[in-house]
Scaffold this active site. Structure first.
Site, PDB file in Angstrom:
ATOM      1  N   CYS A  87       0.821  -1.206   0.000  1.00 52.06           N
ATOM      2  CA  CYS A  87       0.000   0.000   0.000  1.00 52.06           C
ATOM      3  C   CYS A  87       0.866   1.272   0.000  1.00 52.06           C
ATOM      4  O   CYS A  87       1.534   1.531  -0.993  1.00 52.06           O
ATOM      5  CB  CYS A  87      -1.005  -0.043   1.147  1.00 52.06           C
ATOM      6  SG  CYS A  87      -2.408   1.025   0.809  1.00 52.06           S
ATOM      7  N   HIS A 184      -3.317  -5.279   1.714  1.00 56.27           N
ATOM      8  CA  HIS A 184      -2.605  -5.531   2.978  1.00 56.27           C
ATOM      9  C   HIS A 184      -2.560  -7.012   3.368  1.00 56.27           C
ATOM     10  O   HIS A 184      -3.327  -7.447   4.238  1.00 56.27           O
ATOM     11  CB  HIS A 184      -3.298  -4.761   4.114  1.00 56.27           C
ATOM     12  CG  HIS A 184      -3.111  -3.282   4.034  1.00 56.27           C
ATOM     13  ND1 HIS A 184      -2.102  -2.610   4.700  1.00 56.27           N
ATOM     14  CD2 HIS A 184      -3.800  -2.341   3.354  1.00 56.27           C
ATOM     15  CE1 HIS A 184      -2.175  -1.323   4.445  1.00 56.27           C
ATOM     16  NE2 HIS A 184      -3.207  -1.126   3.624  1.00 56.27           N
ATOM     17  N   GLU A 186      -0.640  -8.408   5.301  1.00 49.43           N
ATOM     18  CA  GLU A 186      -0.258  -8.545   6.724  1.00 49.43           C
ATOM     19  C   GLU A 186      -1.485  -8.458   7.651  1.00 49.43           C
ATOM     20  O   GLU A 186      -1.375  -8.751   8.832  1.00 49.43           O
ATOM     21  CB  GLU A 186       0.799  -7.491   7.102  1.00 49.43           C
ATOM     22  CG  GLU A 186       0.294  -6.075   7.336  1.00 49.43           C
ATOM     23  CD  GLU A 186      -0.062  -5.320   6.058  1.00 49.43           C
ATOM     24  OE1 GLU A 186      -0.036  -5.915   4.966  1.00 49.43           O
ATOM     25  OE2 GLU A 186      -0.391  -4.122   6.183  1.00 49.43           O
TER      26      GLU A 186
HETATM   27  N1  GLN Z   1      -3.737   6.397   1.145  1.00 50.80           N
HETATM   28  C1  GLN Z   1      -2.399   6.129   1.583  1.00 50.80           C
HETATM   29  C2  GLN Z   1      -1.388   6.888   0.745  1.00 50.80           C
HETATM   30  O1  GLN Z   1      -1.727   7.456  -0.244  1.00 50.80           O
HETATM   31  C3  GLN Z   1      -2.082   4.659   1.568  1.00 50.80           C
HETATM   32  C4  GLN Z   1      -3.022   3.901   2.509  1.00 50.80           C
HETATM   33  C5  GLN Z   1      -2.453   2.636   3.069  1.00 50.80           C
HETATM   34  O2  GLN Z   1      -1.233   2.413   3.129  1.00 50.80           O
HETATM   35  N2  GLN Z   1      -3.336   1.813   3.560  1.00 50.80           N
HETATM   36  O3  GLN Z   1      -0.241   6.932   1.063  1.00 50.80           O
END
Ligand code: GLN
Length: 204
Positions: A87, A184, A186
């Site tokens: 992410c 995610h 994890e």
């Molecule tokens: N929205 C976050 C970003 O742009 C990422 C969200 C996340 O890691 N769950 O950095």
């Protein structure tokens, strides 16, 4: 012997622990008998076989990497060793996040942040991830959790597409030693992506 089927103490994996979901990664790695350490300074990068950059907020990751004078060391580390970004970590690993913010500028992907808008900024779905059969021949969907997730809008030719949503949008990719997942793993009990990353680490 596949990773996870026995003791793999020879591997030491770091998890960048500025903010976000680093503990969850650590717990999964420890269950796989991997030596997992929380990384907060450049000296800790030295004897790592691989690094995970967790989810959180990519602008914060970038800012803290600059504040702690780690941006260049992380770039140098990633140019030689396996790195997996989940992410926000995937955003940070990329060469292009479609707006100006500090990036590791390593993986040749263009990523669009917060691609799912506010209404549906968190959702879960089952993904078909064929490459996971390398760690578990018993093929079954990967239950993926998306939290204010980005999408991978485009990739260079040498980037392998690992998983897409049913509408075709790319959500997991690999380029040689770099792995990016915009969801995610994890936060689930399915450790196949962790074992897949450990296989990348073992092969390097
Ligand atoms: N929205 C976050 C970003 O742009 C990422 C969200 C996340 O890691 N769950 O950095």
């Amino acid at each position: 012997m596949p990773v996870g089927a026995g003791k793999v103490h020879f591997m030491k994996i770091g998890i960048l622990a500025f903010q976000g979901a680093f503990l969850e990664h650590q717990l999964i790695l420890e269950k796989l008998d991997v030596d997992a350490i929380q990384v907060r300074n450049s000296a800790q990068l030295q004897d790592l076989d691989g690094l995970i950059i967790p989810g959180g907020e990519s602008t914060t990751l970038g800012k803290l990497a600059m504040d702690f004078h780690m941006l260049e060391d992380l770039q140098a580390y990633g140019s030689q060793y396996p790195v997996w970004g989940t992410c926000a970590g995937a955003i940070f690993l990329s060469k292009n996040a479609d707006r100006k913010q500090p990036l590791l500028n390593l993986m040749d992907i263009k990523i669009i942040r917060n691609a799912f808008g506010r209404q549906v900024d968190s959702f879960e779905t089952d993904l078909d991830v064929p490459v996971l059969k390398t760690v578990d021949p018993n093929e079954h969907p990967f239950h993926a959790i998306f939290i204010r997730a980005p999408i991978i809008e485009s990739v260079a030719e040498n980037v392998e597409k690992l998983a897409s949503l049913s509408d075709g949008r790319l959500v997991a990719a690999r380029q040689n030693r770099w792995l990016a997942t915009v969801f995610h793993p994890e936060l689930t009990t399915d450790d196949r992506f962790h074992r897949y990353f450990l296989e990348i680490v073992k092969s390097k």
